[in-house]
Design an enzyme around this catalytic site. Structure first.
Site, PDB file in Angstrom:
ATOM      1  CG  ASN A   1       3.307  -2.790 -17.280  1.00  0.00           C
ATOM      2  OD1 ASN A   1       3.100  -4.002 -17.301  1.00  0.00           O
ATOM      3  ND2 ASN A   1       4.545  -2.273 -17.369  1.00  0.00           N
TER       4      ASN A   1
ATOM      5  CB  SER B   1       3.063  -1.202 -21.114  1.00  0.00           C
ATOM      6  OG  SER B   1       4.173  -1.714 -20.407  1.00  0.00           O
TER       7      SER B   1
ATOM      8  CG  HIS C   1       6.323  -5.501 -14.681  1.00  0.00           C
ATOM      9  ND1 HIS C   1       7.202  -6.180 -13.872  1.00  0.00           N
ATOM     10  CD2 HIS C   1       7.055  -4.537 -15.310  1.00  0.00           C
ATOM     11  CE1 HIS C   1       8.408  -5.660 -13.998  1.00  0.00           C
ATOM     12  NE2 HIS C   1       8.341  -4.656 -14.864  1.00  0.00           N
TER      13      HIS C   1
ATOM     14  CG  HIS D   1      10.078  -1.786 -11.406  1.00  0.00           C
ATOM     15  ND1 HIS D   1      11.282  -2.330 -11.767  1.00  0.00           N
ATOM     16  CD2 HIS D   1       9.334  -1.711 -12.544  1.00  0.00           C
ATOM     17  CE1 HIS D   1      11.282  -2.558 -13.075  1.00  0.00           C
ATOM     18  NE2 HIS D   1      10.105  -2.193 -13.561  1.00  0.00           N
TER      19      HIS D   1
ATOM     20  CG  ASP E   1      -3.260 -18.358   4.559  1.00  0.00           C
ATOM     21  OD1 ASP E   1      -3.543 -19.549   4.787  1.00  0.00           O
ATOM     22  OD2 ASP E   1      -3.248 -17.478   5.450  1.00  0.00           O
TER      23      ASP E   1
ATOM     24  CE1 TYR F   1      -9.195 -16.854   5.464  1.00  0.00           C
ATOM     25  CE2 TYR F   1     -10.086 -16.265   3.325  1.00  0.00           C
ATOM     26  CZ  TYR F   1      -9.459 -15.894   4.499  1.00  0.00           C
ATOM     27  OH  TYR F   1      -9.120 -14.587   4.707  1.00  0.00           O
TER      28      TYR F   1
END
Length: 231
Positions: free
Chosen positions: A30, A75, A96, A98, A121, A228
């Protein structure tokens, strides 16, 4: 046009990056984004497959955890997001997932050292792993306590300098200036975890990058004299 349409569209687009970037299967993830001026945040609804997710399904919450707009339940991780938004005042989006390599480190209960410049980095700090949650935390307000657990780990860590964490036995959370940035950091975290896993497979005694090299790579991208990319 509704008051929260742009916020909901941004959150929908960020959530659709989860399957596109192979960060989660089915409904395993989510993304949310906060509008601090309006005092609300938008988040994916619980248990809705990505292939069926529509902009109008995104749920808008207030900072008391009550639904402001939306007909679906938010959620199940909503309370974790809420704690993080209240604790980390400079973040604007949370992801979030998995994703497998990040989850593997979380299941092992191990923080991820800065083994190389790819990690440096993005952060000059290890990706921390929380302690395992206590039984009373799990049997209480579990999702709220997950947020508290993360916040406690960051008591002495700047969440802007390290926008990634592993929750022991659970999985990764990442954040950024908005929902899109948080997904970007979640993708980076998965890749860093994969590289670290390979590194230890090649050399189980591998040591973290020397501080001087870590700082060089971090500062050239994020420091006051960063050079950069393009101006």
């Amino acid at each position: 046009m509704g008051r929260y349409d742009k916020l909901k569209e941004s959150v929908w687009e960020a959530n659709m990056e989860i399957p596109a970037r192979n960060l989660a299967l089915y409904t395993w993830g989510n993304v949310s984004q906060i509008d601090r001026h309006a005092g609300v945040f938008a988040i994916k609804p619980s248990g809705v497959p990505y292939e069926k997710l529509q902009v109008e399904d995104i749920v808008v919450m207030d900072l008391q955890g009550e639904i402001v707009e939306g007909s679906l339940r938010p959620s199940s991780d909503m309370a974790t997001h809420l704690v993080l938004y209240k604790t980390f005042e400079k973040i604007g989006g949370i992801t979030h997932t998995h994703s497998p390599h990040a989850v593997a480190w979380a299941q092992a209960g191990k923080s991820v050292p800065v083994f190389g410049t790819t990690h440096a980095d993005h952060s000059h700090l290890p990706i921390p792993c929380t302690p395992m949650m206590a039984k009373e935390q799990v049997t209480g307000n579990y999702e709220h306590e997950t947020g508290v657990l993360i916040a406690n780990v960051f008591a002495d860590i700047n969440p802007v300098e390290q926008p990634m964490v592993l929750v022991a036995g659970h999985g990764p959370f990442a954040w950024g200036k908005d929902a899109a940035a948080s997904v970007y950091n979640a993708v980076v975290m998965e890749e860093i975890c994969r590289m670290a896993w390979i590194t230890l497979g090649v050399n189980p005694q591998a040591q973290p990058l020397p501080d001087y090299l870590t700082e060089k790579h971090y500062q050239r991208k994020h420091g006051p004299n960063a050079y950069y990319g393009q101006k």
